[in-house]
Scaffold this motif. Structure first.
Motif, PDB file in Angstrom:
ATOM      1  N   GLN A   1    -105.767 -21.572  52.603  1.00 55.01           N
ATOM      2  CA  GLN A   1    -105.654 -22.997  52.271  1.00 55.01           C
ATOM      3  C   GLN A   1    -104.333 -23.537  52.814  1.00 55.01           C
ATOM      4  O   GLN A   1    -103.391 -22.779  53.019  1.00 55.01           O
ATOM      5  CB  GLN A   1    -105.676 -23.179  50.753  1.00 55.01           C
TER       6      GLN A   1
ATOM      7  N   GLY B   1     -97.016 -15.847  45.865  1.00 53.71           N
ATOM      8  CA  GLY B   1     -98.156 -15.807  46.773  1.00 53.71           C
ATOM      9  C   GLY B   1     -98.941 -17.116  46.750  1.00 53.71           C
ATOM     10  O   GLY B   1     -99.037 -17.780  45.729  1.00 53.71           O
ATOM     11  N   PHE B   2     -99.485 -17.482  47.909  1.00 59.11           N
ATOM     12  CA  PHE B   2    -100.357 -18.655  47.994  1.00 59.11           C
ATOM     13  C   PHE B   2    -101.685 -18.226  48.574  1.00 59.11           C
ATOM     14  O   PHE B   2    -101.781 -17.156  49.177  1.00 59.11           O
ATOM     15  CB  PHE B   2     -99.713 -19.729  48.864  1.00 59.11           C
ATOM     16  N   TYR B   3    -102.682 -19.078  48.413  1.00 60.87           N
ATOM     17  CA  TYR B   3    -103.967 -18.767  49.023  1.00 60.87           C
ATOM     18  C   TYR B   3    -103.840 -18.989  50.525  1.00 60.87           C
ATOM     19  O   TYR B   3    -103.670 -20.116  50.985  1.00 60.87           O
ATOM     20  CB  TYR B   3    -105.070 -19.617  48.405  1.00 60.87           C
ATOM     21  N   ASP B   4    -103.905 -17.876  51.264  1.00 62.46           N
ATOM     22  CA  ASP B   4    -103.573 -17.908  52.685  1.00 62.46           C
ATOM     23  C   ASP B   4    -104.505 -18.800  53.502  1.00 62.46           C
ATOM     24  O   ASP B   4    -104.115 -19.322  54.530  1.00 62.46           O
ATOM     25  CB  ASP B   4    -103.637 -16.487  53.267  1.00 62.46           C
TER      26      ASP B   4
END
Lengths: 321, 324
Positions: B93, B88-91
């Motif tokens: 950013q 998961g990534f910070y959506d």
């Protein structure tokens, strides 16, 4: 703050990111707008009330500036009531998805596979929210002070400024209490909605239903026959202590004492105790002594919830999603 | 070789009564690509979490780069890059911001971090979208960005948990090629878990097959098949017309007699009117000739070859050792 060339400690990297996340988030902007609107409204009614009031030698009237926070002409509740009502909501909105949303997005396992200690994440999130809250409350209260100065034209005394700063500190502790409760829920509950609802229901319980329940209890335990003065006092004390299980009550006690210096006691006083007392406002030190237990209790509650969240989080196995 | 890069000694992990990993020992050498193969829930991810110190083993010792993962997870995480399943990534950013954040968590100053992140994004072929928010990324793009994210700390070991699941075939191929390049160019050791044999077979030097928390077999593909294929790799199914007017009847007894004279045959059996012959070599031609010569009416012949795939499938279906 830091230059581009120096190494920023990973903890502060997380804090920086969290602060920018909070400030950019819609829910913070909405909460901020609500707080600002209600406070402007209550300040406006306070100012209109001021038009008729003038400083006199009456001790009740001497702390003119503090009245900005506590008086109202009846159309809108005063400033402190709004803070005690909206503060918890602000705290809950900042913390309810702190951990579980990161877990659900899969970012928690990615961040924790970096060389950082696990508690950095929790501590940084708490600290970031606390920093934002502190800035918010100090600037809000100083703004009120500034407006008061411009509109009334009488400068506040040093003691008044100190009392207002103390009030800011107590507000921050109070909101931090709710913030930690919601962070605890965010660690405990996997779904952000569950944790938000749990936080809001506890807030509703204490702000609406708790007083009703205490009233029912009070009715039940109050004797039907005549009782002595001392029995009446001890009964009143008991009920008051039950009321103080409510964090909102603790906050109200603390802020009223700080902002209304003429409050001499938070418990019942007998006529005997009152006799000989000069009706004068308490000095700041005495007011603080009076609210010390309340503030300590709020602080302790904050620490307990943080400790529980910490314990749960550190023992948790972090899987992706 | 020198010291192994990952060393697991008799580790176990129990969740209450359930044993996720059962007395596992495994050694991975420097510079190799090791494939952990096993169905979902076989303990692959749990083993990986223990290597990173994200969960504690109930018993045993985990050493990565010679460091104990349980007591010194920070030192291990400095050297190990971990790409979780479905990373998961910070959506909100951009890809670049996400990578810079990871780099700074590794103590890299911002300027260097940005430079490094840009290089790595180019390396995984995402330069065109580096300033797009990751919320809009497809699964394959996220996985590639995940690989860049892992490389940002210059790891000695990369652990990839199910990196190919849910990506289209072209994406898988690109991803696997990238892994091989990394090993060849930087000498990074790679541990790669998957439930897909084909992906593992393609890139891995050695494979460990996982089942119910146990390591069933370890080795390269060839030795693995030799080890597991102890009782035959060809199954020949035969059917004969045994109706009355056709003369002689083919019986199981005939096959049993044949088995005693031919070493290649491991076992024979009869099922639903078909005879099954399990053998170590392809004897279908010999068999059919013999049957015809002796006057039987052969009307069905089917040959199945067991590769490592069949064995793996068999294991996944719940078999413990390969019999018939």
């Amino acid at each position: 703050m830091q230059t581009n060339h120096s190494i920023v400690h990973p903890f502060w990297v997380i804090v920086n990111k969290e602060i920018s996340d909070i400030i950019k988030s819609w829910r913070f902007i909405i909460m901020l707008a609500i707080v600002l609107l209600t406070c402007t409204g209550s300040l406006y009614t306070a100012f209109t009330g001021f038009a008729t009031a003038k400083p006199t030698n009456d001790p009740e009237e001497s702390f003119f500036f503090l009245k900005l926070f506590t008086i109202s002409d009846g159309t809108l509740p005063p400033f402190i009531v709004f803070i005690s009502f909206l503060g918890p909501l602000l705290g809950i909105s900042m913390g309810f998805d702190a951990i579980n949303s990161e877990q659900n997005k899969g970012t928690l396992s990615r961040v924790l596979s970096q060389p950082i200690y696990r508690d950095y994440v929790l501590n940084a999130k708490f600290l970031a929210s606390l920093i934002v809250l502190s800035i918010l409350f100090f600037s809000l209260n100083l703004l009120v002070l500034g407006f008061g100065l411009v509109i009334i034209g009488i400068p506040p005394t040093a003691e008044e400024v100190l009392r207002i700063l103390m009030f800011s500190v107590v507000s921050i502790v109070y909101v931090a209490f709710w913030l930690n409760l919601s962070i605890l829920f965010s660690v405990r509950f996997r779904q952000a909605t569950t944790s938000a609802l749990a936080g809001i229901s506890i807030w509703l319980f204490f702000s609406i239903f708790y007083n009703m329940i205490v009233n029912v209890i009070a009715k039940g335990i109050s004797p039907r026959q005549m009782i002595s003065e001392y029995q009446l006092v001890s009964l009143q004390k008991l009920i008051q202590n039950i009321m103080r299980l409510n964090p909102g009550q603790l906050f109200d006690d603390a802020t009223t004492t700080l902002l209304v210096p003429s409050v001499r006691s938070l418990g019942p006083l007998t006529m005997e105790q009152m006799s000989g007392a000069i009706p004068s406002p308490l000095p700041l030190g005495q007011s603080m002594m009076l609210v010390w237990p309340q503030v300590t209790a709020l602080f302790a509650g904050t620490l307990v919830f943080f400790g529980l969240a910490y314990l749960l989080f550190m023992r948790r196995e972090i899987r992706s999603r | 070789m020198a010291e192994p890069i990952i060393q697991l000694q008799n580790i176990s992990k129990k969740y209450g009564d359930f044993t996720a990993v059962d007395d596992l020992s495994l050694t991975i050498e420097k510079g190799e690509i090791f494939g952990l193969l096993g169905p979902n829930g076989s303990g692959k991810s749990t083993t990986i979490l223990m290597m990173l110190g994200l969960t504690e083993p109930s018993a045993g010792e985990v050493k990565v780069c010679g460091i104990d993962s349980t007591s010194h997870p920070i030192e291990v995480k400095r050297k190990v890059g971990y790409l979780a399943e479905d990373v998961g990534f910070y959506d909100d950013q951009t890809a670049l911001e996400n990578l810079v954040y990871s780099a700074m968590l590794n103590g890299i100053p911002k300027k260097e971090a940005t430079q490094k992140a840009e290089d790595l994004i180019e390396r995984v072929g995402l330069t065109g979208v580096k300033n797009k928010k990751t919320g809009k990324f497809s699964k394959g793009m996220r996985q590639r960005l995940g690989l860049a994210d892992v490389l940002v700390k210059d790891p000695e070991v990369i652990i990839l948990d199910e990196p190919t699941s849910g990506i289209d075939p072209k994406g898988v191929q690109d991803f696997l090629n990238l892994i091989i390049e990394l090993r060849d160019e930087h000498g990074i050791s790679i541990l790669f878990s998957s439930h897909d044999l084909q992906h593992v077979q393609q890139v891995c030097d050695r494979i460990g097959i996982f089942l119910e928390g146990k390591l069933m077999a370890v080795g390269d593909i060839r030795s693995l098949s030799a080890k597991l294929l102890t009782s035959g790799r060809y199954l020949i199914e035969l059917g004969a017309d045994n109706s009355s007017e056709a003369g002689k009847k083919l019986t199981l007894g005939w096959f049993q007699k044949l088995a005693s004279s031919m070493n290649e045959i491991d076992s024979v059996s009869e099922e639903n009117g078909l005879f099954k012959v399990l053998s170590s070599q392809d004897i279908s031609l010999v068999l059919s000739k013999k049957i015809m010569e002796e006057g039987y009416n052969l009307n069905f012949l089917n040959k199945k070859e067991f590769g490592i795939e069949a064995i793996y499938n068999h294991l996944m279906e719940g078999g413990t050792a390969y019999a018939n």
